[in-house]
Design an enzyme around this catalytic site. Structure first.
Site, PDB file in Angstrom:
ATOM      1  N   SER A  54     -62.003  30.989  -9.894  1.00  0.00           N
ATOM      2  CA  SER A  54     -61.297  31.587  -8.752  1.00  0.00           C
ATOM      3  C   SER A  54     -60.601  32.848  -9.215  1.00  0.00           C
ATOM      4  O   SER A  54     -60.202  32.957 -10.383  1.00  0.00           O
ATOM      5  CB  SER A  54     -60.257  30.605  -8.199  1.00  0.00           C
ATOM      6  OG  SER A  54     -59.370  31.248  -7.302  1.00  0.00           O
ATOM      7  N   TYR A  82     -53.180  24.808  -9.672  1.00  0.00           N
ATOM      8  CA  TYR A  82     -54.510  25.300  -9.317  1.00  0.00           C
ATOM      9  C   TYR A  82     -54.929  26.460 -10.217  1.00  0.00           C
ATOM     10  O   TYR A  82     -56.037  26.452 -10.771  1.00  0.00           O
ATOM     11  CB  TYR A  82     -54.537  25.740  -7.849  1.00  0.00           C
ATOM     12  CG  TYR A  82     -55.880  26.279  -7.435  1.00  0.00           C
ATOM     13  CD1 TYR A  82     -56.957  25.426  -7.237  1.00  0.00           C
ATOM     14  CD2 TYR A  82     -56.086  27.649  -7.262  1.00  0.00           C
ATOM     15  CE1 TYR A  82     -58.202  25.914  -6.876  1.00  0.00           C
ATOM     16  CE2 TYR A  82     -57.325  28.149  -6.895  1.00  0.00           C
ATOM     17  CZ  TYR A  82     -58.372  27.276  -6.698  1.00  0.00           C
ATOM     18  OH  TYR A  82     -59.613  27.773  -6.354  1.00  0.00           O
TER      19      TYR A  82
END
Length: 277
Positions: free
Chosen positions: A146, A159
């Site tokens: 990501s 995350y």
């Protein structure tokens, strides 16, 4: 090795998190390129619907494997296929979750579950694919990271930490597998218009439209980067920007280890009686 626009008769691409979002688009594109599919996710009905649609449109075989990758026995079934099925040539290591919010208030069990999926299961699948594809001397591993691996947010500690792991892990794995015939890519999308955000603590509606890419554009960029030989693909980032960052890091890397502290730390050596300010 590219995944060219040609037929790969009898070759299988494994896609995790395939029941929707980027996973479903990866599966569609791989079928278009001639691969049969092994679709992995928890939602049997959605997997079967996708498999039927792909087969009807492309004629490619699409097998469904229902698995919760946080459960050891179910994860092991996927690992076994990756290690032993000699027809497997591609792993799209896409399954993952999101969790956003201040670390002090995040449910510890939710954080542990995210790490189990985004790091532990991810690593085991990549290891199994490296063994299986390495034995064949041919294949591709795409590990989905990501943009938040680098562009961290105040609410993305867990995350971002998991996705930074994916980035570093994949760069090391690419070096490890160099010369084996197995290509490795880290795919680092920014915000995409998928259901990923639902229940994550950060809603898609809260992200400005100008920062959100369509899922098809993002996945098509992943394939374009892979076909161009990239190890790291960031869909919205100009090549020159990533190349500069990588060059800077390569210059700095040898300086991260040395026998003496840098001069600016000399007044903080052991025995210095001055107290920190």
């Amino acid at each position: 090795m590219e995944i060219p626009m040609s037929t790969h008769a009898g070759k299988i691409a494994v896609v995790t998190g395939a029941s929707g979002g980027m996973g479903a688009v990866f599966a569609q594109r791989l079928a278009d390129r001639g691969y049969d599919l092994l679709l992995v996710a928890r939602d049997k009905a959605r997997l079967e619907s996708l498999a039927a649609a792909i087969t009807a449109r492309t004629g490619r075989r699409a097998e469904v494997l229902v698995a919760d990758l946080t459960q050891d026995a179910e994860l092991a079934r996927v690992e076994e296929r990756l290690r032993t099925d000699t027809a497997v040539r591609v792993l799209i290591n896409n399954a993952g979750g999101g969790l956003f919010g201040p670390l002090a208030t995040i449910d510890p069990s939710a954080a542990s579950a995210l790490i189990e999926l985004n790091v532990t299961a991810f690593t085991k699948l990549a290891a199994a694919a490296a063994a299986g594809l390495g034995a064949q001397g041919d294949g591709v591993i795409v590990n989905v990271s990501s943009a938040l691996a680098v562009g961290v947010l105040p609410i993305s500690a867990v995350y971002s930490g998991t996705k930074a792991y994916v980035l570093s892990f994949t760069q090391a794995l690419a070096k490890e597998l160099a010369g084996t015939g197995v290509r490795v890519q880290t795919f680092m999308p920014g915000a995409t218009g998928t259901g990923f955000w639902n229940g994550s603590g950060l809603e898609l509606a809260d992200i400005p439209d100008g920062l959100v890419m369509s899922v098809t554009d993002a996945v098509d960029a992943a394939f374009a980067g892979l076909d161009a030989g990239e190890t790291v693909t960031v869909p919205s980032l100009p090549d020159s920007d990533w190349s500069k960052l990588r060059a800077d890091m390569q210059t700095l890397a040898p300086r991260f280890s040395g026998s003496e502290p840098a001069a600016r730390y000399s007044d903080r050596r052991t025995g210095d009686t001055q107290q920190p300010k």
